[in-house]
Write a protein that holds these residues in place. Sequence first.
Motif, PDB file in Angstrom:
ATOM      1  N   ILE A  49       7.335   1.615 -14.872  1.00 33.76           N
ATOM      2  CA  ILE A  49       7.780   0.994 -13.480  1.00 33.76           C
ATOM      3  C   ILE A  49       7.377   2.123 -12.459  1.00 33.76           C
ATOM      4  O   ILE A  49       7.865   3.099 -12.479  1.00 33.76           O
ATOM      5  N   LEU A  50       6.607   1.455 -11.378  1.00 33.27           N
ATOM      6  CA  LEU A  50       6.063   2.490 -10.387  1.00 33.27           C
ATOM      7  C   LEU A  50       6.562   1.968  -9.059  1.00 33.27           C
ATOM      8  O   LEU A  50       7.150   0.855  -8.872  1.00 33.27           O
ATOM      9  N   GLY A  51       6.310   2.887  -8.163  1.00 28.83           N
ATOM     10  CA  GLY A  51       6.629   2.502  -6.755  1.00 28.83           C
ATOM     11  C   GLY A  51       7.020   3.737  -6.010  1.00 28.83           C
ATOM     12  O   GLY A  51       7.434   4.675  -6.464  1.00 28.83           O
ATOM     13  N   VAL A 218       4.790  -2.375  -9.809  1.00 29.59           N
ATOM     14  CA  VAL A 218       5.097  -1.808  -8.870  1.00 29.59           C
ATOM     15  C   VAL A 218       6.525  -2.476  -8.238  1.00 29.59           C
ATOM     16  O   VAL A 218       6.318  -3.494  -7.875  1.00 29.59           O
ATOM     17  N   LEU A 219       7.518  -1.547  -7.849  1.00 28.85           N
ATOM     18  CA  LEU A 219       8.625  -1.964  -7.361  1.00 28.85           C
ATOM     19  C   LEU A 219       8.851  -1.402  -5.975  1.00 28.85           C
ATOM     20  O   LEU A 219       8.425  -0.151  -5.765  1.00 28.85           O
ATOM     21  N   VAL A 224       9.853  -6.800  -7.275  1.00 26.45           N
ATOM     22  CA  VAL A 224       8.178  -6.602  -7.797  1.00 26.45           C
ATOM     23  C   VAL A 224       7.235  -7.171  -7.248  1.00 26.45           C
ATOM     24  O   VAL A 224       7.148  -8.390  -6.949  1.00 26.45           O
ATOM     25  N   VAL A 225       6.253  -6.329  -6.695  1.00 26.92           N
ATOM     26  CA  VAL A 225       5.160  -6.829  -5.782  1.00 26.92           C
ATOM     27  C   VAL A 225       3.753  -6.942  -6.652  1.00 26.92           C
ATOM     28  O   VAL A 225       2.649  -7.341  -6.179  1.00 26.92           O
ATOM     29  N   ALA A 243      -0.363  -2.309  -3.163  1.00 25.13           N
ATOM     30  CA  ALA A 243       1.115  -2.591  -3.244  1.00 25.13           C
ATOM     31  C   ALA A 243       2.143  -1.262  -2.650  1.00 25.13           C
ATOM     32  O   ALA A 243       3.283  -1.772  -1.953  1.00 25.13           O
ATOM     33  N   TYR A 244       1.700  -0.151  -2.940  1.00 28.70           N
ATOM     34  CA  TYR A 244       2.492   0.901  -2.530  1.00 28.70           C
ATOM     35  C   TYR A 244       2.831   0.953  -0.837  1.00 28.70           C
ATOM     36  O   TYR A 244       3.583   1.365  -0.363  1.00 28.70           O
ATOM     37  N   LEU A 245       1.443   0.313  -0.229  1.00 29.10           N
ATOM     38  CA  LEU A 245       1.412   0.365   1.355  1.00 29.10           C
ATOM     39  C   LEU A 245       2.030  -0.690   1.665  1.00 29.10           C
ATOM     40  O   LEU A 245       1.884  -1.344   2.951  1.00 29.10           O
ATOM     41  N   GLY A 246       2.574  -1.679   1.039  1.00 24.20           N
ATOM     42  CA  GLY A 246       2.783  -3.043   1.341  1.00 24.20           C
ATOM     43  C   GLY A 246       1.912  -4.239   1.790  1.00 24.20           C
ATOM     44  O   GLY A 246       2.162  -5.241   2.293  1.00 24.20           O
ATOM     45  N   GLY A 247       0.595  -4.126   1.257  1.00 26.88           N
ATOM     46  CA  GLY A 247      -0.332  -5.074   1.588  1.00 26.88           C
ATOM     47  C   GLY A 247      -0.143  -6.082   0.512  1.00 26.88           C
ATOM     48  O   GLY A 247       0.601  -6.165  -0.349  1.00 26.88           O
TER      49      GLY A 247
END
Length: 250
Positions: A49-51, A218-219, A224-225, A243-247
């Motif tokens: 689980i990443l994020g 990725v959370l 979950v995105v 994913a990390y940057l919200g795209g």
Amino acid sequence: MTVTEDRTISVQGPADDMFVCSGLGAGYGSIEVVRRFDLTAAGGSVVAILGPNGAGKTTLLNTLAGLLPALHGSVSVAGQTVKNGRPADASDAGIVLVPDDRALFTALTVEDNLLAARGRHGTTVDSAFDRFPALATRRKLTAGNLSGGEQQMLAVARALMQEPRVLLLDEMTMGLAPIIVEELMPTVRRVAEDTGAVVVLVEQHVHLALEVADRALVLVHGEVVLDRTAAELAADPTLLESAYLGGSVA
């Protein structure tokens, strides 16, 4: 931000070892930090689980371990539903958490820390030392006098003494030197394969987590995105970056 439609992780394996979370909501009081979390994983698999910081990863693990009551949804191990917000019931079901602060008895010796966590089937201290030989030479040393890497080994060894069916590892490598991190991470893979446990790994060292995981999600902001196999994410770092940057990760 585009959220993936299917938030379920599926890793093939023995059906009777499945760990299932369904529609899980986690948070504090009326504040929902994690929303609609679904997960299905089989024994012997590793799920990363990443994020980013503040995404709700630790809140999620604490809820799975029964330390926080779920706001809604359910958790089950091998087909048995775990009672909500009951750490003892989660433990009885085989869910064991290694928290980010390790939670060791620092005034007790390495050996006594292990004995205090011995499972129902009488797991031996020697079995822990076989997995972590560095601890064998420290068995009479107090946990507070161990190095950071040795303390983390002890925390994982102590968790394994409880014979987990689901092992939750929260930031196992936090504060450790890179060389120690590279030595510890392969242990995660071996634990899953040797014990048949489901390992759920929250980790900031993304590339190392992907090396040992079967699947990763990725959370971000509690949702979950991104949900892919670890191999897919390792081969396409732009997916993680987006994913990390919200795209969009569609």
